[in-house]
Design an enzyme around this catalytic site. Structure first.
Site, short mmCIF file in Angstrom:
data_model
loop_
_atom_site.label_atom_id
_atom_site.label_comp_id
_atom_site.label_asym_id
_atom_site.label_seq_id
_atom_site.Cartn_x
_atom_site.Cartn_y
_atom_site.Cartn_z
CG ASP A 113 6.63 -4.12 -10.73
OD1 ASP A 113 5.74 -3.27 -10.88
OD2 ASP A 113 6.98 -4.56 -9.63
CB SER B 115 4.44 -3.15 -3.21
OG SER B 115 4.06 -1.98 -3.88
CD1 TRP B 116 3.56 0.01 3.05
CD2 TRP B 116 4.80 1.75 2.39
NE1 TRP B 116 3.86 0.76 4.17
CE2 TRP B 116 4.63 1.83 3.79
CE3 TRP B 116 5.55 2.73 1.74
CZ2 TRP B 116 5.17 2.86 4.55
CZ3 TRP B 116 6.10 3.75 2.50
CH2 TRP B 116 5.91 3.82 3.88
N GLY C 291 0.83 -1.18 0.00
CA GLY C 291 0.00 0.00 0.00
C GLY C 291 0.87 1.25 0.00
CG HIS D 227 3.71 -4.46 -8.34
ND1 HIS D 227 4.97 -4.05 -7.92
CD2 HIS D 227 2.85 -4.11 -7.33
CE1 HIS D 227 4.88 -3.50 -6.73
NE2 HIS D 227 3.61 -3.52 -6.34
#
Length: 323
Positions: free
Chosen positions: A265, A110-111, A43, A293
């Site tokens: 990605d 990711s985050w 996120g 991703h």
């Protein structure tokens, strides 16, 4: 392909009060005296779910999942108050202490990779190893690429929907334009903006279109937290200096790690992983040739499960598995 491990239920659940008004949800599954691993969701704002536990052998790992401030089952939902990168790093340390864990493995995508790096650089003595996917370093050029100009040229049809809410005179700064709507007084506008923001990310997250991934991103409650919290972070440069995570890599250069990144990605381009790998001597970079991703893509899921298996064998001094 290595399949994900079967779904399992937690053996313990926790509500951890941190700085008011925040209460974090966390759970534990797998082997209570196993190798501790913490799943750090993306996120920011996405939250964890049943899939989060399935990357780890439950006979070897003590699996900790938790929802970051404002995300998932943590309360208050979608809250931006006292919600910064430093706050989330402090929350992870508070959770580790609450659970009585001396050291743990960090697993984030990711985050989640951003927060894993920030936590490791703040508390390197607490980290046994790291498995990171879809590297996101939160540099200004990365936000520009995905939310202003770059990925828009790969997905112009999806981009048109993302732009549809924003008048042309506000197109010069789309993160700011969305932030005004996601934090405004009009609840209907907030919900509509959240769906469009999250839909853009979900559509771009996989190499091949995935209705399941898109549905997960656009489910109304998840989309609302994801969009509001992401936009809050990105308009504030993720509460990091522009090159902070790369500049601080000497602090954790010797921690063993695996980087898994899809060749195609479009959310977090591959050069992020390449830059990190070059600053991290103890890392292994695995470029997945037929993936974007999302962690759910077969090649990425396979690489992540293999990486957690290998990390457990290494840290627990187990014999290598026969091919």
């Amino acid at each position: 392909m290595q399949l994900l491990y079967p779904e399992i239920k937690p053996y313990a659940r926790h509500d951890l009060a941190v700085i008011p008004p925040h209460v974090l949800y966390a759970d534990e599954s797998g082997k209570p005296d196993g190798l501790p691993v913490v799943f750090i969701h993306g996120g920011p704002g996405a939250g964890c779910d049943a899939l989060s536990r399935r990357f780890f052998d439950p006979s070897l790992y003590r699996i900790v999942t938790f929802d970051q401030r404002g995300a998932g089952r943590s309360t208050p939902h979608a809250s931006l108050e006292h919600n910064t990168t430093a706050d989330l790093v402090a929350d992870m340390e508070a959770l580790r202490e609450h659970l009585g864990i001396e050291q743990w493995v960090l697993f984030g995508g990711s985050w989640g990779s951003t927060l894993a790096l920030a936590y490791a650089q703040a508390h390197p003595e607490r980290v046994l190893g790291m498995i990171l996917r879809g590297i996101f370093l939160c540099r200004p050029e990365e936000i520009q690429w995905f939310y202003q100009q770059g990925a828009s040229r790969i997905f112009p049809d999806y981009w048109e929907d993302y732009l549809s809410l924003i008048p042309e005179e506000e197109h010069d700064d789309l993160v700011a334009a969305y932030h005004r709507r996601l934090t405004g007084d009009d609840e209907i506008c907030r919900m509509h903006a959240a769906r469009l923001w999250s839909q853009w990310e979900g559509r771009c997250a996989t190499l091949r279109p995935s209705a399941q991934v898109l549905e997960r991103f656009t489910e109304s409650r998840r989309a609302y937290a994801l969009a509001r919290i992401e936009c809050h972070y990105f308009i504030n440069d993720s509460f990091l200096t522009p090159n902070q995570l790369l500049d601080n890599m000497p602090r954790i250069a010797e921690i063993p790690g695996v980087i898994v990144h899809g060749r195609y990605d479009m959310v977090c381009p591959l050069d992020n992983a390449w830059a990190l790998h070059r600053r991290w001597p103890a890392s292994e970079l695995q470029i997945i040739r037929d993936a974007g991703h999302a962690a759910s893509e077969p090649g990425i899921a396979d690489a992540l499960v293999r990486a957690t298996d290998a990390m457990a064998r290494r840290l627990l001094h187990l014999e290598p598995q026969a091919e």
